[in-house]
Design a protein around this motif. Structure first.
Motif, mmCIF file in Angstrom:
data_model
loop_
_atom_site.group_PDB
_atom_site.id
_atom_site.type_symbol
_atom_site.label_atom_id
_atom_site.label_comp_id
_atom_site.label_asym_id
_atom_site.label_seq_id
_atom_site.Cartn_x
_atom_site.Cartn_y
_atom_site.Cartn_z
ATOM 1 N N GLY A 27 -50.118 -31.748 -52.656
ATOM 2 C CA GLY A 27 -51.471 -32.684 -52.579
ATOM 3 C C GLY A 27 -51.080 -34.083 -52.172
ATOM 4 N N HIS A 28 -49.867 -34.372 -52.358
ATOM 5 C CA HIS A 28 -49.539 -36.054 -51.991
ATOM 6 C C HIS A 28 -48.629 -36.353 -50.709
ATOM 7 N N LEU A 29 -47.778 -35.244 -50.322
ATOM 8 C CA LEU A 29 -46.743 -35.574 -49.193
ATOM 9 C C LEU A 29 -47.660 -35.860 -48.098
ATOM 10 N N GLY A 30 -47.439 -36.929 -47.325
ATOM 11 C CA GLY A 30 -48.121 -37.537 -46.185
ATOM 12 C C GLY A 30 -49.108 -38.186 -46.512
ATOM 13 N N GLN A 31 -49.567 -38.165 -47.688
ATOM 14 C CA GLN A 31 -50.832 -39.048 -48.458
ATOM 15 C C GLN A 31 -50.536 -40.281 -49.192
ATOM 16 N N VAL A 32 -49.362 -40.312 -49.530
ATOM 17 C CA VAL A 32 -49.020 -41.573 -50.111
ATOM 18 C C VAL A 32 -47.912 -42.254 -49.637
ATOM 19 N N PRO A 33 -47.480 -43.447 -50.024
ATOM 20 C CA PRO A 33 -46.227 -44.268 -49.386
ATOM 21 C C PRO A 33 -45.068 -43.331 -49.570
ATOM 22 N N ASP A 34 -44.113 -43.635 -48.927
ATOM 23 C CA ASP A 34 -42.940 -42.993 -48.702
ATOM 24 C C ASP A 34 -41.949 -43.361 -49.951
ATOM 25 N N ALA A 35 -42.154 -44.515 -50.364
ATOM 26 C CA ALA A 35 -41.317 -45.190 -51.615
ATOM 27 C C ALA A 35 -41.768 -44.467 -52.858
ATOM 28 N N LEU A 36 -43.220 -43.997 -53.020
ATOM 29 C CA LEU A 36 -43.474 -43.196 -54.058
ATOM 30 C C LEU A 36 -43.041 -41.574 -54.111
ATOM 31 N N VAL A 37 -42.936 -41.190 -52.792
ATOM 32 C CA VAL A 37 -42.295 -39.666 -52.595
ATOM 33 C C VAL A 37 -40.968 -39.681 -53.085
ATOM 34 N N ALA A 38 -40.197 -40.867 -52.754
ATOM 35 C CA ALA A 38 -38.704 -41.022 -52.937
ATOM 36 C C ALA A 38 -38.533 -40.887 -54.580
ATOM 37 N N ALA A 39 -39.469 -41.671 -55.068
ATOM 38 C CA ALA A 39 -39.438 -41.795 -56.719
ATOM 39 C C ALA A 39 -39.705 -40.443 -57.432
ATOM 40 N N ARG A 40 -40.655 -39.580 -56.662
ATOM 41 C CA ARG A 40 -40.997 -38.582 -57.344
ATOM 42 C C ARG A 40 -39.872 -37.287 -57.094
ATOM 43 N N THR A 137 -57.102 -48.607 -56.238
ATOM 44 C CA THR A 137 -55.837 -48.691 -56.087
ATOM 45 C C THR A 137 -55.172 -48.190 -57.570
ATOM 46 N N TYR A 138 -54.605 -47.162 -57.833
ATOM 47 C CA TYR A 138 -54.237 -46.610 -58.845
ATOM 48 C C TYR A 138 -52.697 -46.756 -59.184
ATOM 49 N N GLU A 139 -52.605 -47.251 -60.474
ATOM 50 C CA GLU A 139 -51.161 -47.909 -60.571
ATOM 51 C C GLU A 139 -50.417 -46.643 -61.239
ATOM 52 N N PRO A 148 -48.405 -49.221 -56.873
ATOM 53 C CA PRO A 148 -49.929 -49.011 -56.238
ATOM 54 C C PRO A 148 -50.061 -47.779 -55.340
ATOM 55 N N VAL A 149 -50.982 -47.207 -55.528
ATOM 56 C CA VAL A 149 -51.484 -46.133 -54.627
ATOM 57 C C VAL A 149 -52.794 -45.996 -54.392
ATOM 58 N N PRO A 150 -52.989 -46.071 -53.095
ATOM 59 C CA PRO A 150 -54.632 -46.124 -52.575
ATOM 60 C C PRO A 150 -54.925 -44.671 -52.941
ATOM 61 N N CYS A 151 -56.253 -44.458 -53.734
ATOM 62 C CA CYS A 151 -56.905 -43.351 -54.078
ATOM 63 C C CYS A 151 -58.497 -43.323 -54.010
ATOM 64 N N ARG A 152 -58.792 -42.243 -54.299
ATOM 65 C CA ARG A 152 -60.296 -42.074 -54.372
ATOM 66 C C ARG A 152 -60.686 -41.939 -55.956
ATOM 67 N N ARG A 153 -61.845 -42.505 -56.499
ATOM 68 C CA ARG A 153 -61.943 -42.306 -57.948
ATOM 69 C C ARG A 153 -63.119 -41.600 -57.923
ATOM 70 N N TYR A 154 -63.004 -40.432 -58.708
ATOM 71 C CA TYR A 154 -64.094 -39.194 -58.908
ATOM 72 C C TYR A 154 -64.452 -39.603 -60.320
ATOM 73 N N GLU A 155 -65.679 -39.319 -60.411
ATOM 74 C CA GLU A 155 -66.456 -39.434 -61.857
ATOM 75 C C GLU A 155 -67.300 -38.231 -62.138
ATOM 76 N N LYS A 156 -67.401 -37.924 -63.468
ATOM 77 C CA LYS A 156 -68.497 -37.169 -64.090
ATOM 78 C C LYS A 156 -68.961 -37.326 -65.207
ATOM 79 N N GLN A 157 -70.328 -37.440 -65.699
ATOM 80 C CA GLN A 157 -70.783 -37.210 -66.914
ATOM 81 C C GLN A 157 -70.543 -36.055 -67.725
ATOM 82 N N VAL A 158 -69.538 -36.238 -68.727
ATOM 83 C CA VAL A 158 -69.256 -34.900 -69.479
ATOM 84 C C VAL A 158 -69.911 -34.886 -70.720
#
Length: 170
Positions: A27-40, A137-139, A148-158
């Motif tokens: 879900g994330h390779l090619g979608q997040v910064p390379d530095a985060l990929v290196a840490a994962r 930006t998700y931390e 910091p990772v650029p993301c989309r925030r999804y919400e739902k009333q539960v």
């Protein structure tokens, strides 16, 4: 067969780390910064799994751990399904359980973060009634801090909000 839910166990850790590592990469390779990929790294997922095992609910199909969810407050923090069980009922069951946990903790709304390019996950959440509430930006936690990772925030009333009780009249 419908998955059975249970708390994660320490003996599940290696399977859960593998599911998490592979799913995160898908879900994330090619979608997040390379530095985060290196840490994962694989080892980082093993460490993260052991650190969060008490927070995980797993889905089991025929005695096999097929996926897991982690809820933190009102956030559905992680939802991952083994590749062999994707496209089946496992993910919807896990997401419904996460929503139930958020509501049981007293929250009326839940949220989760998705990489903008993770279209498969985004379509799944939207089919499940979640709404894209915009970019943020998700931390992400990494060894030694946050990233910091650029993301989309999804919400739902539960859950329904409870209106304040009316004051008794005399």
């Amino acid at each position: 067969m419908s998955p059975q839910l249970r708390p994660a166990r320490v003996e599940d850790a290696s399977t859960l780390a593998k599911i998490w590592h592979e799913g995160w990469g898908d879900g994330h390779l090619g979608q997040v910064p390379d530095a985060l990929v290196a840490a994962r790294t694989s080892a980082s997922f093993e460490e993260r799994t052991l650190a969060r095992i008490a927070d995980m609910t797993v889905a089991v199909v025929d005695d096999t751990v097929a996926g897991f969810v982690i809820v933190a407050g009102d956030e559905v923090e992680q939802v991952y399904v083994d590749r062999a069980y994707r496209g089946r009922v496992v993910a919807p069951v896990l997401l419904a359980e996460a929503e139930r946990q958020v509501a049981a903790a007293g929250h009326t709304r839940s949220w989760l973060a998705v990489a903008p390019g993770n279209l498969r996950a985004r379509r799944f959440y939207e089919r499940s009634g979640w709404v894209d509430a915009g970019g943020f930006t998700y931390e992400a936690e990494v060894a030694g801090g946050r990233f910091p990772v650029p993301c989309r925030r999804y919400e739902k009333q539960v859950a329904q909000s409870t209106p304040p009780s009316a004051a008794p009249t005399a």
